[in-house]
Design an enzyme around this catalytic site. Structure first.
Site, PDB file in Angstrom:
ATOM      1  N   CYS A 156       5.340  -7.175 -63.356  1.00  0.00           N
ATOM      2  CA  CYS A 156       6.040  -6.147 -62.585  1.00  0.00           C
ATOM      3  C   CYS A 156       5.439  -4.761 -62.883  1.00  0.00           C
ATOM      4  O   CYS A 156       4.343  -4.471 -62.432  1.00  0.00           O
ATOM      5  CB  CYS A 156       7.547  -6.195 -62.841  1.00  0.00           C
ATOM      6  SG  CYS A 156       8.516  -5.350 -61.560  1.00  0.00           S
ATOM      7  N   HIS A 200       8.710 -11.555 -61.727  1.00  0.00           N
ATOM      8  CA  HIS A 200       9.120 -11.798 -63.116  1.00  0.00           C
ATOM      9  C   HIS A 200       9.143 -13.299 -63.409  1.00  0.00           C
ATOM     10  O   HIS A 200      10.204 -13.931 -63.371  1.00  0.00           O
ATOM     11  CB  HIS A 200      10.501 -11.193 -63.375  1.00  0.00           C
ATOM     12  CG  HIS A 200      10.485  -9.720 -63.576  1.00  0.00           C
ATOM     13  ND1 HIS A 200      10.337  -9.133 -64.818  1.00  0.00           N
ATOM     14  CD2 HIS A 200      10.586  -8.701 -62.687  1.00  0.00           C
ATOM     15  CE1 HIS A 200      10.352  -7.817 -64.682  1.00  0.00           C
ATOM     16  NE2 HIS A 200      10.511  -7.532 -63.399  1.00  0.00           N
ATOM     17  N   GLU A 204       8.925 -14.770 -66.235  1.00  0.00           N
ATOM     18  CA  GLU A 204       9.717 -15.066 -67.438  1.00  0.00           C
ATOM     19  C   GLU A 204      11.191 -15.288 -67.101  1.00  0.00           C
ATOM     20  O   GLU A 204      11.885 -16.056 -67.788  1.00  0.00           O
ATOM     21  CB  GLU A 204       9.544 -13.950 -68.485  1.00  0.00           C
ATOM     22  CG  GLU A 204      10.393 -12.721 -68.314  1.00  0.00           C
ATOM     23  CD  GLU A 204      10.050 -11.849 -67.107  1.00  0.00           C
ATOM     24  OE1 GLU A 204      10.844 -10.948 -66.791  1.00  0.00           O
ATOM     25  OE2 GLU A 204       8.990 -12.057 -66.496  1.00  0.00           O
TER      26      GLU A 204
END
Length: 241
Positions: free
Chosen positions: A104, A208, A210
């Site tokens: 990001c 994102h 994760e």
């Protein structure tokens, strides 16, 4: 030996912060997370010698002064100290050819570190209609598709021409400098992924992964596996040398 992965943290008025999902992604991937605070610019060379890979995490806006622009009214909060810290970290990691994963804001930091520019606010600076890039759904929910460029590292990881991603940004990459190439775009033309053609593993993604790992997203798993594999390879190469 596990690779040590540096993860940059956010800075507000009272604390350094970092989403736990970054830390868990590194631990699950077989690495040791090492949280890097803002304010260590003078020690960047020692830090980059210590870590085997760098994850530049998400956060607020980048200061447009860094790419020779004045701020537009829609610019959000900027943290010049964090900008300086992360740009120096990325520069030293690139020089050492150690793996970098920009997520990001980190994707944007990577671009600016190499001389690129950003849209400060895609909704006001891009004339054609854009998708909702600051989704209202939960972080682990994929909200829009991106199209993957053939022959890229990202294609080898995703094994697909199109994937679904989450989205939490209003800034985006504008001018892409060499040695970066675009490896993924959304249907409205926003650059969603870049990678370096001159380094072992330098990849930036606008979403994102994760957070998507919380839903066991297979593409996100493979992205972190590829990143961690590159970190191990680099660690072994340095030890052998």
């Amino acid at each position: 030996m596990k690779p040590i992965i540096g993860i940059t943290s956010n800075l507000d008025s009272t604390a350094h912060t970092l989403q736990n999902t970054y830390i868990q992604a590194v631990i699950t991937g077989g690495g040791i997370p090492f949280v890097i605070p803002t304010g260590v610019e003078s020690d960047v060379q020692q830090i980059t010698a210590l870590i085997d890979g760098l994850i530049v995490s998400g956060g607020g806006d980048m200061n447009p002064v860094l790419f020779n622009e004045e701020p537009v009214p829609q610019l959000g909060n900027v943290t010049p100290e964090r900008d300086s810290n992360e740009l120096k970290l990325v520069t030293h990691m690139l020089e050492a050819d150690k793996p970098i994963l920009g997520i990001c804001r980190g994707h944007q930091v990577l671009n600016v570190a190499l001389g690129g520019t950003l849209y400060q606010d895609i909704n006001s600076q891009i004339a054609s209609p854009v998708l909702q890039h600051d989704q209202k759904a939960k972080r682990e929910h994929p909200s829009h598709a991106i199209h993957i460029e053939k022959g890229t590292i990202l294609e080898s990881i995703t094994t697909s021409e199109k994937i679904m991603v989450n989205s939490f940004h209003h800034q985006a990459l504008k001018e892409i400098p060499s040695p970066l190439i675009v490896s993924g775009k959304s249907s409205d033309g926003i650059v969603e992924a870049v990678e370096s053609t001159d380094h072992h593993f330098v990849v930036g993604v606008q979403w994102h992964p994760e957070a998507l790992l919380q839903n066991e997203d297979q593409v996100s798993m493979r992205l972190f596996e590829a990143y961690m594999k590159a970190c191990v390879e680099r660690m072994v190469a340095v030890e052998s040398y």
